[in-house]
Design an enzyme around this catalytic site. Structure first.
Site, short mmCIF file in Angstrom:
data_model
loop_
_atom_site.label_atom_id
_atom_site.label_comp_id
_atom_site.label_asym_id
_atom_site.label_seq_id
_atom_site.Cartn_x
_atom_site.Cartn_y
_atom_site.Cartn_z
N GLY A 143 5.12 -16.55 4.86
CA GLY A 143 6.26 -15.96 5.23
C GLY A 143 6.53 -14.64 4.35
N ILE B 12 6.25 -15.45 12.16
CA ILE B 12 5.56 -16.19 11.36
C ILE B 12 4.59 -17.04 12.19
N GLN C 215 -25.06 5.02 36.77
CA GLN C 215 -25.38 5.93 35.43
C GLN C 215 -23.67 5.67 34.74
N ARG D 91 -8.50 -17.58 15.81
CA ARG D 91 -8.76 -16.93 14.69
C ARG D 91 -7.38 -16.61 13.57
N SER E 8 6.71 -3.46 7.90
CA SER E 8 5.48 -2.59 7.09
C SER E 8 5.83 -2.28 5.78
N GLU F 28 -0.79 -7.74 10.13
CA GLU F 28 -1.55 -7.33 8.78
C GLU F 28 -1.58 -5.90 8.61
P1 TGC Z 1 2.41 -0.23 -3.65
O1 TGC Z 1 3.25 0.26 -4.76
O2 TGC Z 1 1.26 0.54 -2.89
O3 TGC Z 1 1.50 -1.71 -4.29
C1 TGC Z 1 2.23 -2.61 -4.99
C2 TGC Z 1 1.02 -3.26 -5.93
O4 TGC Z 1 0.09 -3.93 -5.05
C3 TGC Z 1 -1.08 -3.48 -5.36
N1 TGC Z 1 -1.60 -3.54 -3.90
C4 TGC Z 1 -2.64 -4.43 -3.57
N2 TGC Z 1 -3.21 -5.36 -4.02
C5 TGC Z 1 -4.02 -6.13 -3.22
N3 TGC Z 1 -4.43 -5.85 -2.13
C6 TGC Z 1 -3.92 -4.88 -1.53
N4 TGC Z 1 -3.98 -4.63 -0.01
C7 TGC Z 1 -2.88 -4.03 -1.88
N5 TGC Z 1 -2.12 -3.01 -1.64
C8 TGC Z 1 -1.31 -2.70 -2.83
C9 TGC Z 1 -0.81 -2.06 -5.92
O5 TGC Z 1 -2.00 -1.69 -6.52
C10 TGC Z 1 0.32 -2.33 -6.84
O6 TGC Z 1 -0.26 -3.09 -7.79
P2 TGC Z 1 0.64 -2.73 -9.42
O7 TGC Z 1 -0.31 -3.46 -10.21
O8 TGC Z 1 0.70 -1.35 -9.52
O9 TGC Z 1 1.94 -3.40 -8.99
O10 TGC Z 1 3.30 -1.05 -2.77
P3 TGC Z 1 4.18 -0.30 -1.70
O11 TGC Z 1 5.57 -0.99 -1.58
O12 TGC Z 1 4.22 1.29 -1.86
O13 TGC Z 1 3.81 -0.61 -0.25
C11 TGC Z 1 2.22 -0.38 0.26
C12 TGC Z 1 1.98 -0.82 1.59
C13 TGC Z 1 2.85 0.22 2.65
C14 TGC Z 1 0.60 -0.41 1.94
C15 TGC Z 1 2.21 -2.26 1.88
O14 TGC Z 1 3.59 -2.71 1.68
C16 TGC Z 1 1.63 -2.76 3.18
O15 TGC Z 1 0.68 -3.04 3.16
N6 TGC Z 1 2.35 -3.00 4.32
C17 TGC Z 1 2.10 -3.74 5.29
C18 TGC Z 1 2.70 -4.98 5.35
C19 TGC Z 1 1.62 -5.92 6.11
O16 TGC Z 1 0.62 -5.77 6.21
N7 TGC Z 1 2.32 -7.20 6.35
C20 TGC Z 1 1.80 -8.44 6.71
C21 TGC Z 1 2.22 -9.58 6.79
S1 TGC Z 1 1.42 -11.07 6.93
C22 TGC Z 1 0.76 -10.95 8.67
O17 TGC Z 1 0.94 -10.16 9.64
C23 TGC Z 1 0.10 -12.25 9.15
S2 TGC Z 1 -0.77 -12.01 10.89
C24 TGC Z 1 -1.55 -13.48 10.37
C25 TGC Z 1 -2.40 -13.93 11.75
O18 TGC Z 1 -1.85 -14.29 12.64
O19 TGC Z 1 -3.82 -13.49 11.61
P1 FAD Z 2 7.88 -2.06 11.57
O1 FAD Z 2 7.51 -2.06 10.39
O2 FAD Z 2 9.32 -1.93 12.10
O3 FAD Z 2 7.18 -0.77 12.18
C1 FAD Z 2 7.38 -0.08 13.50
C2 FAD Z 2 6.54 1.06 13.68
O4 FAD Z 2 6.76 2.11 12.77
C3 FAD Z 2 5.18 0.84 13.69
O5 FAD Z 2 4.45 1.49 14.70
C4 FAD Z 2 4.70 1.26 12.44
O6 FAD Z 2 3.36 1.84 12.36
C5 FAD Z 2 5.84 2.57 12.15
N1 FAD Z 2 6.00 2.73 10.88
C6 FAD Z 2 6.11 1.97 9.80
N2 FAD Z 2 6.14 2.82 8.48
C7 FAD Z 2 6.02 3.99 8.92
C8 FAD Z 2 5.56 5.11 8.30
N3 FAD Z 2 5.91 5.37 6.65
N4 FAD Z 2 5.38 6.33 8.68
C9 FAD Z 2 5.15 6.37 10.09
N5 FAD Z 2 5.12 5.26 11.06
C10 FAD Z 2 5.71 4.10 10.21
N6 FAD Z 2 4.08 -11.69 9.54
C11 FAD Z 2 4.06 -12.51 8.43
O7 FAD Z 2 4.56 -12.54 7.25
N7 FAD Z 2 3.29 -13.60 8.74
C12 FAD Z 2 2.83 -13.92 9.85
O8 FAD Z 2 2.14 -15.10 10.07
C13 FAD Z 2 2.67 -13.04 10.90
N8 FAD Z 2 2.25 -13.25 12.19
C14 FAD Z 2 2.49 -12.44 13.04
C15 FAD Z 2 2.19 -12.55 14.33
C16 FAD Z 2 2.47 -11.80 15.37
C17 FAD Z 2 1.99 -12.29 16.66
C18 FAD Z 2 3.18 -10.71 15.19
C19 FAD Z 2 3.31 -9.76 16.27
C20 FAD Z 2 3.61 -10.20 13.96
C21 FAD Z 2 3.09 -11.09 12.63
N9 FAD Z 2 3.73 -10.68 11.69
C22 FAD Z 2 3.48 -11.83 10.53
C23 FAD Z 2 4.51 -9.87 11.24
C24 FAD Z 2 3.61 -8.23 11.25
O9 FAD Z 2 2.68 -8.35 10.13
C25 FAD Z 2 4.36 -7.16 11.33
O10 FAD Z 2 4.66 -7.18 12.66
C26 FAD Z 2 3.88 -5.76 11.10
O11 FAD Z 2 3.65 -5.70 9.54
C27 FAD Z 2 5.08 -4.93 11.38
O12 FAD Z 2 6.18 -5.09 11.04
P2 FAD Z 2 7.35 -4.65 11.97
O13 FAD Z 2 7.02 -5.59 13.07
O14 FAD Z 2 8.73 -5.23 11.47
O15 FAD Z 2 7.16 -3.11 12.56
#
Ligand code: TGC
Ligand code: FAD
Length: 384
Positions: free
Chosen positions: A131, A164, A280, A91, A139, A364
């Site tokens: 990336g 990544i 049960q 997935r 985060s 994510e």
């Molecule tokens: P913040 O000020 O809240 O937002 C900045 C701008 O973005 C808008 N926005 C969104 N728009 C669409 N979808 C969303 N989910 C959105 N979240 C926020 C927001 O409205 C704002 O827009 P504007 O017009 O005002 O500029 O930003 P922040 O810096 O305070 O961050 C908020 C936070 C912590 C929620 C965000 O940074 C976050 O979601 N952090 C988690 C990062 C994350 O999930 N990384 C994932 C990396 S990719 C991955 O993991 C792939 S795994 C793939 C796989 O193998 O399946």
């Molecule tokens: P951190 O951000 O350092 O977080 C560490 C801990 O702190 C977590 O428990 C978190 O919940 C906690 N924390 C963070 N902020 C706060 C807060 N404000 N208050 C309290 N607790 C907090 N990324 C990509 O860009 N592309 C990909 O394709 C991708 N694939 C991935 C595949 C795998 C197998 C894995 C493990 C990760 C992948 N990621 C990818 C990265 C993934 O999105 C990050 O691992 C994730 O967003 C968390 O970031 P981090 O690992 O740096 O943890």
């Protein structure tokens, strides 16, 4: 009543969605499932499946035109669910290609970028990765340090990315970097001098998936490889919303696989003169999995309706990603325990799913991040 579809959600799918679901289910059962335990042990994605995934016609499923099928949100949901019944790595492969590579090109790309890349990505002739995350803290992507500096009609990219998915398999990386005007997205192609991907080894989770670090050492990226419509952090976050939606569905598939295994096993395993499933305690534990799976499925189905109506809020996706992945992880651990010692080998899928879901719960957006997104939506206060 089906244990995996206790409230009969599938009867509300359209004929087209059911056909898609059946085709992906057949691929998973006949082609992928037999390979996943070995792929997990080997610690590599089964690349021999890539042409078959391309031939299924499910990549970029929601995109209209450019060789993509233009299906609805529920179709994307059931595709993710069926794939993750096989393994979260399967997935993940499709989530990244569809939601994190094809979606940003379709949404923020130029016409030339769409025409050039989307049909080949749809056929899986080109593999993509996304990336965003960097080693110093995924985060908080606003703090990313990878930098793109303008240099005439081109950009010089310097920095690195961590964790990544599809990183070393990818022909094309969608890379998010800081510029003087804010965050921008770039299409970095394999072979561009200074660009390198390196496998991350020793994973105990999501082993049947390619996970890599990316390095950019003064990579020259032409202006035509910048995504012209992507301005600021909102662009990559919008891609995450698409992928998180798919994960909320995918987790259901992992839970269904665990439930089916636990049911099979406890019905046939005889202890104290009767099947385990006739006790049960075991029935209460299995009913508990069915209860949580059914609620999570109803949530995913509702999300799909909202998405198709254009009314889906990212905070609702966060609630579902958080809930459904936690549900699946709990179900996987419960199923593993119901199998006793047999549950610890790769012969049965629950522990493999549980180990995979440790990554799914983190990537994510971690559980804490989704709790805080929902907290912000209901209190109006940012507590990150
Ligand atoms: P913040 O000020 O809240 O937002 C900045 C701008 O973005 C808008 N926005 C969104 N728009 C669409 N979808 C969303 N989910 C959105 N979240 C926020 C927001 O409205 C704002 O827009 P504007 O017009 O005002 O500029 O930003 P922040 O810096 O305070 O961050 C908020 C936070 C912590 C929620 C965000 O940074 C976050 O979601 N952090 C988690 C990062 C994350 O999930 N990384 C994932 C990396 S990719 C991955 O993991 C792939 S795994 C793939 C796989 O193998 O399946
Ligand atoms: P951190 O951000 O350092 O977080 C560490 C801990 O702190 C977590 O428990 C978190 O919940 C906690 N924390 C963070 N902020 C706060 C807060 N404000 N208050 C309290 N607790 C907090 N990324 C990509 O860009 N592309 C990909 O394709 C991708 N694939 C991935 C595949 C795998 C197998 C894995 C493990 C990760 C992948 N990621 C990818 C990265 C993934 O999105 C990050 O691992 C994730 O967003 C968390 O970031 P981090 O690992 O740096 O943890």
């Amino acid at each position: 009543m089906s244990p995996e579809d206790f409230c009969g959600i599938e009867s509300d799918l359209t004929e087209e969605d059911r056909l898609v679901q059946a085709a992906v289910a057949r691929f998973v059962d006949e082609r992928a499932a037999p390979l996943m335990p070995q792929a997990f042990e080997a610690g590599s994605f089964p690349t021999e499946l890539i042409p078959e995934i391309g031939a299924l016609g499910i990549l970029g499923s929601s995109i209209q035109g450019y060789g993509c099928p233009g299906l609805g949100a529920l179709a994307y949901g059931v595709i993710c669910e069926e794939l993750e019944r096989g393994d979260s790595g399967l997935r993940s492969f499709v989530s990244v290609q569809s939601s994190l590579v094809m979606y940003p090109i379709a949404t923020y790309g130029s016409e030339a970028q769409k025409t050039h890349w989307l049909p080949r990505l749809a056929r899986a002739e080109v593999i993509g990765c996304f990336g965003l995350t960097e080693a110093h803290g995924g985060s908080d992507p606003a703090a990313l340090q990878t930098r793109a500096r303008p240099d005439g009609g081109r950009w010089i990219l310097t920095g690195s990315k961590m964790w990544i998915t599809n990183g070393t398999l990818a022909d094309l990386a969608v890379v998010w970097a800081q510029t003087d005007q804010g965050i921008r997205g770039f299409l970095v192609e394999k072979g561009m001098p200074g660009f390198r991907a390196q496998t991350i080894h020793h994973k105990l989770s999501l082993r049947a998936s390619d996970t890599a670090a990316l390095f950019f050492d003064g990579v020259v990226v032409p202006e035509q490889n910048r995504l012209p419509g992507a301005h600021g952090l909102k662009a990559p976050l919008s891609c995450l919303t698409q992928a998180r939606y798919g994960i909320a569905w995918g987790a259901l598939g992992a839970a269904r696989s665990c439930l089916a295994t636990a049911l099979d096993y406890t019905r046939t395993r005889e202890l104290f003169g009767r099947p385990l499933a006739a006790t049960q305690t075991v029935q209460r534990r299995i009913a508990g999995i069915v209860r949580e799976l059914t609620l999570a499925r109803l949530l995913a189905f509702r999300l799909g309706q909202l998405k198709d109506q254009g009314r889906l809020d990212p905070a609702q996706v966060s609630l579902a990603k958080w809930n459904n992945v936690r549900m699946a992880l709990t179900a996987a651990r419960e199923a593993r325990d119901l199998l006793g010692g047999a549950g610890i080998t790769t012969e049965f899928p629950p522990l493999r799913h549980a180990l995979n879901l440790e990554s799914v719960v983190t990537y994510e957006g971690t559980e804490t991040i989704h709790e805080l997104i929902v907290g912000k939506a209901v209190t109006g206060l940012d507590a990150f």
